[in-house]
Design an enzyme around this catalytic site. Structure first.
Site, mmCIF file in Angstrom:
data_model
loop_
_atom_site.group_PDB
_atom_site.id
_atom_site.type_symbol
_atom_site.label_atom_id
_atom_site.label_comp_id
_atom_site.label_asym_id
_atom_site.label_seq_id
_atom_site.Cartn_x
_atom_site.Cartn_y
_atom_site.Cartn_z
ATOM 1 N N LYS A 63 32.150 -4.545 -2.709
ATOM 2 C CA LYS A 63 32.202 -3.287 -3.462
ATOM 3 C C LYS A 63 33.173 -3.383 -4.646
ATOM 4 O O LYS A 63 32.870 -2.934 -5.738
ATOM 5 C CB LYS A 63 32.635 -2.116 -2.553
ATOM 6 N N ARG A 118 45.778 -8.934 1.887
ATOM 7 C CA ARG A 118 45.994 -7.562 2.348
ATOM 8 C C ARG A 118 46.309 -7.540 3.839
ATOM 9 O O ARG A 118 45.752 -8.321 4.606
ATOM 10 C CB ARG A 118 44.735 -6.729 2.090
ATOM 11 N N ARG A 160 33.639 8.232 3.494
ATOM 12 C CA ARG A 160 33.570 7.303 4.617
ATOM 13 C C ARG A 160 33.380 8.046 5.937
ATOM 14 O O ARG A 160 33.487 7.436 6.990
ATOM 15 C CB ARG A 160 34.887 6.545 4.692
HETATM 16 P P1 AMP Z 1 39.506 -0.217 1.252
HETATM 17 O O1 AMP Z 1 40.365 -0.850 0.225
HETATM 18 O O2 AMP Z 1 38.406 0.618 0.672
HETATM 19 O O3 AMP Z 1 38.985 -1.206 2.272
HETATM 20 O O4 AMP Z 1 40.438 0.819 2.057
HETATM 21 C C1 AMP Z 1 41.580 0.363 2.744
HETATM 22 C C2 AMP Z 1 41.963 1.363 3.812
HETATM 23 O O5 AMP Z 1 42.287 2.624 3.186
HETATM 24 C C3 AMP Z 1 40.888 1.710 4.835
HETATM 25 O O6 AMP Z 1 40.800 0.752 5.889
HETATM 26 C C4 AMP Z 1 41.361 3.076 5.325
HETATM 27 O O7 AMP Z 1 42.461 2.962 6.195
HETATM 28 C C5 AMP Z 1 41.867 3.701 4.028
HETATM 29 N N1 AMP Z 1 40.797 4.430 3.323
HETATM 30 C C6 AMP Z 1 40.237 4.134 2.116
HETATM 31 N N2 AMP Z 1 39.272 5.022 1.801
HETATM 32 C C7 AMP Z 1 39.233 5.912 2.811
HETATM 33 C C8 AMP Z 1 38.431 7.059 3.083
HETATM 34 N N3 AMP Z 1 37.470 7.474 2.240
HETATM 35 N N4 AMP Z 1 38.669 7.735 4.238
HETATM 36 C C9 AMP Z 1 39.619 7.351 5.101
HETATM 37 N N5 AMP Z 1 40.386 6.267 4.925
HETATM 38 C C10 AMP Z 1 40.207 5.542 3.789
#
Ligand code: AMP
Length: 241
Positions: free
Chosen positions: A17, A163, A91
């Site tokens: 993404k 990360r 999400r």
């Molecule tokens: P990502 O970088 O999109 O993988 O997001 C990293 C982390 O941020 C996720 O594993 C969640 O803990 C949190 N996070 C990001 N977007 C959301 C969302 N829309 N709802 C809830 N938690 C989120």
């Protein structure tokens, strides 16, 4: 393109993404709203949202809806974000409903949901090898997209990081959460805006995936300009405003 883009990019962790978002925002001139990035920044700056989000994020759990919905709606209210690509949001069904309600009330429904399909067995290798240049968000992979110098960003020479949630263990939780909480989001949009869904095979070469996304989005906009004039009213089933 002069029209406003209101896109979502959807897919499991490490579906690509972030990489494809960079292509989309560059080509379609929209703002990249990544909730993961917004939250990581909040954690780093130790804001109230950051303090609430940190533990959930480190475990690979979703941050509660009450926290994240406010963050996104506040961002969408800013005039400079009227053309946007949402990456990592919604999400959960609650987030999808809140977003849809806000956009429809505003007369600005989504016009595309890009769904990146990648088999689960491919995701673990992708995620464990992922390395990030934190200031720019540039993403590498130790095997599939290595930096020129190991551990260093190609452009700045600065250190790359892994990360905290890019581990096989956190991936298990993230995938379980994705299947249980996030997949219903796709069903939601398939019901309310079936023609907005763009299905993409995310298990191809990165350039090929981008070609498919670009062609698909261009086609959707061509279809739009060939159809009846936009009504721009709040409507659950409007595909394109
Ligand atoms: P990502 O970088 O999109 O993988 O997001 C990293 C982390 O941020 C996720 O594993 C969640 O803990 C949190 N996070 C990001 N977007 C959301 C969302 N829309 N709802 C809830 N938690 C989120």
């Amino acid at each position: 393109m002069s029209e406003e883009c209101r896109f979502i990019i959807f897919g499991p962790p490490a579906a690509g993404k972030g990489t494809q978002s960079k292509n989309i925002v560059e080509n379609f001139k929209c703002v990249h709203l990544s909730t993961g990035d917004l939250l990581r920044q909040a954690v780093q700056e130790e804001t109230e949202v950051g303090k609430q989000a940190k533990e959930f994020m480190n475990k690979g759990d979703l941050v509660p809806d009450e926290v994240i919905i406010g963050v996104v709606i506040d961002a969408l209210k800013k005039p400079q974000n009227s053309s946007f690509l949402l990456d990592g949001f919604p999400r959960s069904l609650g987030q999808a409903e809140a977003l849809s309600k806000y956009l429809n009330e505003n007369g600005t429904p989504l016009n595309a949901v890009v769904n990146l399909n990648v088999p689960e067995d491919v995701l673990e290798e992708r995620i464990c090898g992922r390395r990030i240049h934190k200031p720019s968000g540039r993403s590498y992979h130790v095997k599939f997209n290595p930096p020129k110098v190991e551990g260093k960003d190609d452009k700045t020479g600065e250190d790359l990081i892994q990360r905290a949630d890019d581990t096989a263990e956190a991936l298990k939780t993230r995938l379980a959460n994705f299947n249980a909480q996030t997949m219903p989001v796709l069903e939601f949009f398939k019901n309310v805006q079936p023609n907005s869904i763009l299905e993409i095979d995310g298990n191809k070469e990165m350039d090929q995936i981008w070609n498919d996304i670009n062609d698909g989005l261009e086609t959707k906009f061509k279809e739009k300009s060939n159809s009846a004039p936009a009504t721009n009213v709040a409507c659950e089933n409007c595909v394109i405003s």
